[in-house]
Design a protein around this motif. Structure first.
Motif, PDB file in Angstrom:
ATOM      1  N   ASN A  67      -4.631  -1.552 -68.608  1.00 22.48           N
ATOM      2  CA  ASN A  67      -4.917  -2.148 -67.302  1.00 22.48           C
ATOM      3  C   ASN A  67      -5.045  -3.665 -67.422  1.00 22.48           C
ATOM      4  OD1 ASN A  67      -5.456  -2.053 -64.510  1.00 22.48           O
ATOM      5  ND2 ASN A  67      -7.649  -2.175 -64.916  1.00 22.48           N
ATOM      6  N   LEU A  70      -1.625  -5.163 -67.879  1.00 16.52           N
ATOM      7  CA  LEU A  70      -0.875  -5.149 -66.619  1.00 16.52           C
ATOM      8  C   LEU A  70      -1.375  -6.219 -65.652  1.00 16.52           C
ATOM      9  CD1 LEU A  70      -0.486  -1.296 -66.077  1.00 16.52           C
ATOM     10  CD2 LEU A  70       1.323  -2.932 -66.672  1.00 16.52           C
ATOM     11  N   LEU A  71      -2.681  -6.429 -65.625  1.00 20.56           N
ATOM     12  CA  LEU A  71      -3.231  -7.470 -64.755  1.00 20.56           C
ATOM     13  C   LEU A  71      -2.767  -8.853 -65.193  1.00 20.56           C
ATOM     14  CD1 LEU A  71      -6.861  -6.152 -64.173  1.00 20.56           C
ATOM     15  CD2 LEU A  71      -5.027  -6.320 -62.483  1.00 20.56           C
ATOM     16  N   GLU A  73      -0.039  -9.505 -66.845  1.00 19.95           N
ATOM     17  CA  GLU A  73       1.395  -9.543 -66.537  1.00 19.95           C
ATOM     18  C   GLU A  73       1.617  -9.839 -65.053  1.00 19.95           C
ATOM     19  OE1 GLU A  73       4.978  -6.305 -66.547  1.00 19.95           O
ATOM     20  OE2 GLU A  73       3.593  -6.262 -68.259  1.00 19.95           O
ATOM     21  N   GLU A  74       0.812  -9.207 -64.200  1.00 19.42           N
ATOM     22  CA  GLU A  74       0.927  -9.440 -62.756  1.00 19.42           C
ATOM     23  C   GLU A  74       0.621 -10.903 -62.424  1.00 19.42           C
ATOM     24  OE1 GLU A  74      -0.766  -7.654 -58.547  1.00 19.42           O
ATOM     25  OE2 GLU A  74      -2.039  -7.566 -60.315  1.00 19.42           O
ATOM     26  N   ARG A  77       3.566 -13.050 -63.500  1.00 19.97           N
ATOM     27  CA  ARG A  77       4.709 -12.888 -62.580  1.00 19.97           C
ATOM     28  C   ARG A  77       4.454 -13.609 -61.258  1.00 19.97           C
ATOM     29  NH1 ARG A  77       7.070  -6.762 -63.361  1.00 19.97           N
ATOM     30  NH2 ARG A  77       7.669  -7.057 -65.536  1.00 19.97           N
ATOM     31  N   ASN A  78       3.219 -13.540 -60.776  1.00 21.67           N
ATOM     32  CA  ASN A  78       2.898 -14.249 -59.532  1.00 21.67           C
ATOM     33  C   ASN A  78       3.033 -15.756 -59.718  1.00 21.67           C
ATOM     34  OD1 ASN A  78       2.436 -11.944 -58.033  1.00 21.67           O
ATOM     35  ND2 ASN A  78       0.230 -11.942 -58.388  1.00 21.67           N
ATOM     36  N   ARG A  81       6.731 -16.531 -59.744  1.00 21.36           N
ATOM     37  CA  ARG A  81       7.272 -16.387 -58.384  1.00 21.36           C
ATOM     38  C   ARG A  81       6.890 -17.592 -57.529  1.00 21.36           C
ATOM     39  NH1 ARG A  81       5.241 -12.422 -54.102  1.00 21.36           N
ATOM     40  NH2 ARG A  81       6.860 -12.533 -52.533  1.00 21.36           N
TER      41      ARG A  81
END
Length: 109
Positions: A67, A70-71, A73-74, A77-78, A81
Motif C-alpha cells: 500500500n 502504491l501511494l 507511485e500514485e 504519477r500525479n 501528470r
C-alpha cells in the motif's frame, strides 16, 4: 455348594466389590484419558490458531508495504501528470491571448 455363587461363604460379595472397584477404576481411567486427549487437542488448536495469527500478521505487513509503495507511485504519477499539464496547457493559454497592442494616447495639451 460350589461354583463361587455360595452366598454363605462371602466370596461372591467380595468379588462383587472387586468388580465394582474395578469398574470405578476403569471409569476414572477413561475419564483421565479423555482429559489428556482433550488437553492435547486444545494444545494443537492453540498452535493452529497461533500459526494462523502469525500468517495473518505477515500478510498485514506485506499489504501495508504494498500500500505504501502504491501511494508513493500514485504521488509520483500525479507529479508527472501535473508537470506535463503545466508544459502543455500554459503555452496553449499564452498563445490564445491576444497580443497586447499599444494604444495611442491623445493628450490634450
Amino acid at each position: 455348594m460350589g461354583g463361587g455363587v455360595d452366598v454363605g461363604s462371602g466370596e461372591w460379595r467380595r468379588g462383587g466389590r472387586k468388580r465394582a472397584v474395578a469398574m470405578v477404576d476403569k471409569a476414572t481411567e477413561q475419564k483421565q484419558r479423555r482429559m489428556i486427549k482433550n488437553r492435547e487437542s486444545a494444545a494443537r488448536s492453540r498452535e493452529r490458531k497461533q500459526a494462523h495469527t502469525e500468517q495473518l500478521e505477515e500478510l498485514v505487513t506485506q499489504l501495508e508495504h504494498e500500500n505504501a509503495c502504491l501511494l508513493r507511485e500514485e504521488i509520483e504519477r500525479n507529479r508527472e501528470r501535473l508537470k506535463q499539464l503545466m508544459e502543455t496547457v500554459i503555452p496553449v493559454l499564452e498563445k490564445r491571448r491576444p497580443p497586447r497592442a499599444l494604444r495611442r494616447v491623445h493628450s490634450i495639451g
